[in-house]
Design an enzyme around this catalytic site. Sequence first.
Site, PDB file in Angstrom:
ATOM      1  N   GLY A   1       0.839  -1.192   0.000  1.00 48.89           N
ATOM      2  CA  GLY A   1       0.000   0.000   0.000  1.00 48.89           C
ATOM      3  C   GLY A   1       0.871   1.238   0.000  1.00 48.89           C
ATOM      4  O   GLY A   1       0.672   2.158  -0.781  1.00 48.89           O
ATOM      5  N   ALA A   2       1.870   1.235   0.893  1.00 50.96           N
ATOM      6  CA  ALA A   2       2.793   2.362   0.987  1.00 50.96           C
ATOM      7  C   ALA A   2       3.984   1.921   1.822  1.00 50.96           C
ATOM      8  O   ALA A   2       3.960   0.884   2.475  1.00 50.96           O
ATOM      9  CB  ALA A   2       2.110   3.573   1.620  1.00 50.96           C
TER      10      ALA A   2
ATOM     11  N   ASN B   1       9.677   4.810   4.216  1.00 53.38           N
ATOM     12  CA  ASN B   1      11.077   5.207   4.125  1.00 53.38           C
ATOM     13  C   ASN B   1      11.296   6.583   4.751  1.00 53.38           C
ATOM     14  O   ASN B   1      10.528   7.511   4.522  1.00 53.38           O
ATOM     15  CB  ASN B   1      11.521   5.272   2.661  1.00 53.38           C
ATOM     16  CG  ASN B   1      11.016   4.114   1.853  1.00 53.38           C
ATOM     17  OD1 ASN B   1      11.395   2.987   2.095  1.00 53.38           O
ATOM     18  ND2 ASN B   1      10.145   4.390   0.900  1.00 53.38           N
TER      19      ASN B   1
ATOM     20  N   HIS C   1      -0.742   6.471   8.773  1.00 50.08           N
ATOM     21  CA  HIS C   1       0.017   5.281   9.194  1.00 50.08           C
ATOM     22  C   HIS C   1       1.497   5.441   8.854  1.00 50.08           C
ATOM     23  O   HIS C   1       2.366   5.233   9.715  1.00 50.08           O
ATOM     24  CB  HIS C   1      -0.548   4.044   8.497  1.00 50.08           C
ATOM     25  CG  HIS C   1       0.168   2.781   8.820  1.00 50.08           C
ATOM     26  ND1 HIS C   1      -0.257   1.906   9.790  1.00 50.08           N
ATOM     27  CD2 HIS C   1       1.296   2.228   8.288  1.00 50.08           C
ATOM     28  CE1 HIS C   1       0.573   0.876   9.853  1.00 50.08           C
ATOM     29  NE2 HIS C   1       1.527   1.046   8.941  1.00 50.08           N
ATOM     30  N   GLU C   2       1.793   5.806   7.611  1.00 46.50           N
ATOM     31  CA  GLU C   2       3.200   5.914   7.210  1.00 46.50           C
ATOM     32  C   GLU C   2       3.889   7.067   7.928  1.00 46.50           C
ATOM     33  O   GLU C   2       5.071   6.971   8.284  1.00 46.50           O
ATOM     34  CB  GLU C   2       3.312   6.075   5.695  1.00 46.50           C
ATOM     35  CG  GLU C   2       2.620   4.984   4.883  1.00 46.50           C
ATOM     36  CD  GLU C   2       3.007   3.571   5.274  1.00 46.50           C
ATOM     37  OE1 GLU C   2       4.132   3.365   5.765  1.00 46.50           O
ATOM     38  OE2 GLU C   2       2.168   2.660   5.103  1.00 46.50           O
TER      39      GLU C   2
ATOM     40  N   HIS D   1       4.871   6.055  11.437  1.00 46.30           N
ATOM     41  CA  HIS D   1       6.049   5.190  11.450  1.00 46.30           C
ATOM     42  C   HIS D   1       7.330   5.978  11.707  1.00 46.30           C
ATOM     43  O   HIS D   1       8.346   5.384  12.104  1.00 46.30           O
ATOM     44  CB  HIS D   1       6.190   4.449  10.116  1.00 46.30           C
ATOM     45  CG  HIS D   1       5.592   3.080  10.102  1.00 46.30           C
ATOM     46  ND1 HIS D   1       5.803   2.155  11.103  1.00 46.30           N
ATOM     47  CD2 HIS D   1       4.798   2.458   9.189  1.00 46.30           C
ATOM     48  CE1 HIS D   1       5.174   1.031  10.813  1.00 46.30           C
ATOM     49  NE2 HIS D   1       4.549   1.188   9.660  1.00 46.30           N
TER      50      HIS D   1
ATOM     51  N   GLU E   1       4.591  -2.533  13.323  1.00 47.34           N
ATOM     52  CA  GLU E   1       3.329  -2.510  12.586  1.00 47.34           C
ATOM     53  C   GLU E   1       2.107  -2.537  13.511  1.00 47.34           C
ATOM     54  O   GLU E   1       1.143  -1.809  13.295  1.00 47.34           O
ATOM     55  CB  GLU E   1       3.275  -3.667  11.588  1.00 47.34           C
ATOM     56  CG  GLU E   1       4.303  -3.572  10.473  1.00 47.34           C
ATOM     57  CD  GLU E   1       4.183  -2.303   9.634  1.00 47.34           C
ATOM     58  OE1 GLU E   1       3.167  -1.589   9.736  1.00 47.34           O
ATOM     59  OE2 GLU E   1       5.132  -2.024   8.881  1.00 47.34           O
TER      60      GLU E   1
END
Length: 866
Positions: free
Chosen positions: A270-271, A274, A306-307, A310, A329
């Site tokens: 999905g993504a 980085n 979400h990303e 992270h 996660e």
Amino acid sequence: MPDVPPHAPSKINLKDYKKPSFDVETIDLDIKLFETYAQIDSVLKMVRQTTGDLVLFGEDLELLMVKMNGSQLGTEDYQQQAGKLTISDAPNEVTLEIQVRICPQTNTALEGFYMAGSGDDTMFVTQCEPEGFRKITFYPDRPDVLAIFTTRLEADKRYPTLLANGNLVEAGEVTDEPNRHYAIWHDPTNKPSYLFACVVADLDVLTDSYKTSEGRNVLLEIYAKSADIDKCDVGMQALKDAMKWDEVNYGRAYDLDRYMIVAVSQFNMGAMENKGLNIFNTACVLSSPETTTDARSFSVKAIIAHEYFHNWTGNRITCRDWFQLCLKEGFTVYRDQSFSADQQSSAVQRIDDVATLRAHQFSEDAGPLAHPVRPESFVEINNFYTTTVYEKGAEIVRMIANTLGQEDFRKGTDEYFRRYDGQAVTVEDFLSALSITDNKIEDFIDWYRQPGTPVVSGHQNYDSATQTLTITLSQQTRHVSGFDAPKPLPIPVATALFDKDSGNIIAERMLLLDQATQTFACEDVASEPVVSLLRDFSAPVQLNYDYQDEDLAFLLTHETNGFNRWQVTQMLVNRILLQGQGSKSSPDVYLQALAQTLPRLAADDAMLAARLLDIPSAQELASAINKNYDPELIKAQREALYQQVAEALKDQWAGLYEQLPMQSYEDSADARGTRALRNVVLDMALTANVNGAVEWAEQQYNNASCMTERFGALKAMVNHQVTNADEYLADFYERFQENDLVIDLWFSVQASADTVSTDVIQSLLEHQDFDWNTPNRVRSVISAFSSQPTVLWTQEGLEIYTGVIKKLDDANPVLASRLLQTLARWNTLVEPRRQMAHNKLLDLQKHAASKHVIESLESVLKAENG
């Protein structure tokens, strides 16, 4: 059973973990992209940590040169085999210079550095999680090796966009080569190689800015093809909302001067988070009312968040090894779910989360692919990017948060960030930090170690003489082969007591079930109440409480929490649909309660009203059946109940539809709820043959203000085989044939139709717009097709499905393996489907080539003796 293929790969075990012998302090990368290949020069400054050889990983690399501390090494000075480059007797401090050649232009696996798109849409991107960096250069490619990266990119000027992690240091023309240019990026934060990213492309950019709570001005950039840049505003606003939310709720501010997102059409995930340069599947970042459904648009916001989250839970603090994948996660999914709950009805968000868990993760736990949230071994780590790791991992964090309470959970997470910032850590480290206010939190470690979904059973007794209610609960988890016998887990059971006369809550309590069987006493209870258990789904368990149907109907009417209303509705529906599994419920009580509740709820909360009409998916129902699963029977039962609901409320559909008029587009929770309920009501009206319903569908399609309305009408017409449905399919294609993501919808609505046949699936796979190299397009047909088990579990259906896996096994093994896992419950099928599916899997095993598919097949076929 045929012999295991001779190329069966080896297994990696958690118990064998050892620190790497060398750490990397800095790495300088020079990536030069040419017409048919790329040359990668790297300089690694390394320092010994422990005794042992210097080991670098590398796959599909042409090694051109190796130097150590300035001296070129000959082939006799190192060993290169089995994906490793090993140097024995290396000194304690090493500067290693390596030059390799790779071919991103032919990399169809979409791992490492690869080409996406073609012609004017060509771009080059990376995907390095979990082990893609070793396809770029030789490196100790493991998450516990953290280094400072400096990256120089060089390419032809027809690719003006040159991006990498961190901050831009320098850019310009290549001396003596005026058609080439370069850019140098430096990331000041230590990171593992799986977080490395670079992009070489011709993209437009949407820019904005954000000032953090610490006073840093951050440049925000979303890169996309020029035709898509107008679809990036939703993502940009979501990014800013996420940055603010993380500061308020976790005290975490962003730490670089720039945050970049790049939209890529060909992407397995999905993504990807980085550091400072997120790579996104276009489906997860592009959004506009005309081309994106509400569900997908809201998903875009959640995935953006979400990303971003992270950055702290995954990047600043990362995993010691890939067995700890749930560490980053699970925590981050919990964080994005909490963010999403603040953007819409928290009840509806919880319904969405739990529906996903029950349909997919419970099924995983019930079959041969069952594994702990933290696996103990793997052959290919890509196979463990599962709903167990992600969604069940999030549920464990939620249980801990609810057990601690908001204040103490925040203290625990603050301690986690303070203690482990800049480190690669384990689940035990996470629980240790959260235990600063309650050392019982460390008992939750068994949730990470033990596979399977616990079943909580119970009953109640009321003593009117002492006015005492006793609730007896027990837990049982099936024993998964290859693991220790399951032990009792700490299970928080949120409980409320409802007065039967007034319908009011008279007491609330969190029960902690941490033994095989326990009895809890509630005193001073004037009369026997109706007990509501597992409120807000306080633990990821199956509940088997001794409810009467009338108790559930009472809760449907009187529950104060929207999620709990949905939950008791699902319990009633499951009782009706799983008659052959010991249930004897009649639909009458359910239908009567629904008829009383729906009209009132539709006026107050349209989104929740729409969800009350949910019927569990075929996959979720199948996960509850361990033997003689008959897809035809389950489909017939689902359709019969759906028909009964439609008929029982037939007189209400016209009035409800009129109360939900189409209006100019608005992106709000209320507007999304109105559109969702209208689509459900339309489908129900068509099911009940309400006069004029076909005309409603046509008018909704023709006058739609957004994709949710248009696609909802199209889907209803296709599923109900409306006379001119094909004309509307053709019109939809004509309108949107230039938009890939919308054409994915066009493929999926046909592949998932209630009346789909294998001939339709085959024709879609042969369509001129079907692209085997684009995972979104493959999933739009094959994943949609798998939602129709009556067709999937046939000779022709399995022939198509396994044929797709064979085709992808070599080209894109990650995608092939994930599609294969859909077949994991083959052993529960009724004969002769069971034997037919078994034969197809054995045939597939003969052709399996990648370790991804080999491992998944080995696990799936374990069910043979299950």
